[in-house]
Enzyme design. Sequence first.
Site, mmCIF file in Angstrom:
data_model
loop_
_atom_site.group_PDB
_atom_site.id
_atom_site.type_symbol
_atom_site.label_atom_id
_atom_site.label_comp_id
_atom_site.label_asym_id
_atom_site.label_seq_id
_atom_site.Cartn_x
_atom_site.Cartn_y
_atom_site.Cartn_z
ATOM 1 N N GLU A 131 0.831 -1.210 0.000
ATOM 2 C CA GLU A 131 0.000 0.000 0.000
ATOM 3 C C GLU A 131 0.863 1.257 0.000
ATOM 4 O O GLU A 131 0.535 2.237 -0.662
ATOM 5 C CB GLU A 131 -0.945 0.006 1.204
ATOM 6 C CG GLU A 131 -2.043 -1.049 1.141
ATOM 7 C CD GLU A 131 -2.984 -0.868 -0.041
ATOM 8 O OE1 GLU A 131 -3.068 0.248 -0.581
ATOM 9 O OE2 GLU A 131 -3.623 -1.856 -0.431
ATOM 10 N N CYS A 155 -12.897 1.773 -15.850
ATOM 11 C CA CYS A 155 -13.185 3.180 -15.570
ATOM 12 C C CYS A 155 -11.880 3.975 -15.560
ATOM 13 O O CYS A 155 -11.586 4.719 -14.639
ATOM 14 C CB CYS A 155 -13.931 3.321 -14.249
ATOM 15 S SG CYS A 155 -14.777 4.908 -14.037
ATOM 16 N N CYS A 189 -17.340 1.831 -20.787
ATOM 17 C CA CYS A 189 -18.619 1.751 -20.079
ATOM 18 C C CYS A 189 -19.448 0.540 -20.519
ATOM 19 O O CYS A 189 -20.247 0.014 -19.747
ATOM 20 C CB CYS A 189 -19.414 3.035 -20.295
ATOM 21 S SG CYS A 189 -18.537 4.513 -19.727
ATOM 22 N N CYS A 225 -18.881 -2.133 -18.177
ATOM 23 C CA CYS A 225 -18.896 -1.794 -16.746
ATOM 24 C C CYS A 225 -20.100 -2.418 -16.029
ATOM 25 O O CYS A 225 -21.234 -2.277 -16.484
ATOM 26 C CB CYS A 225 -18.911 -0.271 -16.569
ATOM 27 S SG CYS A 225 -18.984 0.230 -14.842
ATOM 28 N N CYS A 227 -24.796 4.897 -13.402
ATOM 29 C CA CYS A 227 -23.722 5.896 -13.436
ATOM 30 C C CYS A 227 -24.216 7.235 -13.985
ATOM 31 O O CYS A 227 -24.685 7.317 -15.127
ATOM 32 C CB CYS A 227 -22.561 5.378 -14.278
ATOM 33 S SG CYS A 227 -21.170 6.524 -14.396
#
Length: 356
Positions: free
Chosen positions: A45, A200, A207, A210, A216
């Site tokens: 991370e 995205c 899209c 998606c 959205c």
Amino acid sequence: MSAPSADLPTPDTFAHALLAWFDVHGRKDLPWQRNRNAYRVWLSEVMLQQTQVRTVIPYFERFVAALPTLAGLASTEQDRVLALWSGLGYYSRARNLQRAAQICVEQHDGDLPRDIEALSALPGIGRSTAAAILAQAFGERHAILDGNVRRVLARWHGVRGWPGGSAAQRLLWQFADTHTPHERVADYTQAIMDLGATLCARSRPQCARCPVASGCVARREGLTAVLPEAKPKRVAPTRATTLLIVRDAQGRVLLERRPPTGVWARLWSLPETDDAASAARRLRDHCTLRADSCTALGSFVHTFSHYHLEITPLLFDGIVKPARVGDDPDHGWYARAELAALGLPAPVRRLLESLP
DNA sequence: CAAACGTGGGG
DNA sequence: TCCCCAAGTTT
């Protein structure tokens, strides 16, 4: 017999659709997803802060191979940590990582704290990184908000304005929390990042593929190219500096540890100077610079995120070290083969390795 | 809140 | 070539 559906928490359709998509298309075999533990998740991370997955992978593999445990990280030399970080950038991450490891040893029984407050109090661990660690390592329910999630949610909810602004931030954190499910938190967290990293994407989002396109706002209103709105731009100034390449008769190079603050803090680098006279004074315990042995190499521009640095290398060859050499821990003569073990800034490493 | 903090990849 | 910025945090 299951409980009546009225007693179940309302399933968030966003999370549900995303998890179904993740099961088919999500990334499940990244290096830090294998042999998963809190230390590896934490390291990944931190490395991934402002850094793309493809860039991080080889650094992560090298780092965990050299320092596989938190205790090992806490007890090793800082130079070793910086050397392992060399080339990755944002070196305060490496220094903070080790400081945090030492705090864990001294104050948290040698482990990362499971408490979100204690975790985010550690150097280099902010709100999003703390949440990601708890979600990925322990499955605890915490919302994250990194660049990927910010882009996905800004589009899905149609959040106007630069997402880094405080009003948008507050809104986006709230959305992030609302969507985070109570089950499969680690998978969900990975899923929304994967969505942002693949479908995205910043440019040309896909899209049609998606899993959450139906709800959205940006998709519905044709704003996918507009959202998220760009950060207000500022002019990047150009600064100039001179780096001294001082070589002795055996071809070793004089390196200097950089100051504890500023760019490339605490890394080894070539002596930086504004004028040769002051540099000669600063280095007089280690060498004598003679103007007649000086060669100007070609200048080049190194681009930082917030300014440009025009670097002029000056080569001093055949330098003879003075008989008296103090035990200065911030200076040293290094052969080419020794550079790999040093924490060097990327452009300095490139420059040294390209030397005749 | 804005600036500092690295580097490399993509359009 | 130039611009944007990526799994952000610190000051």
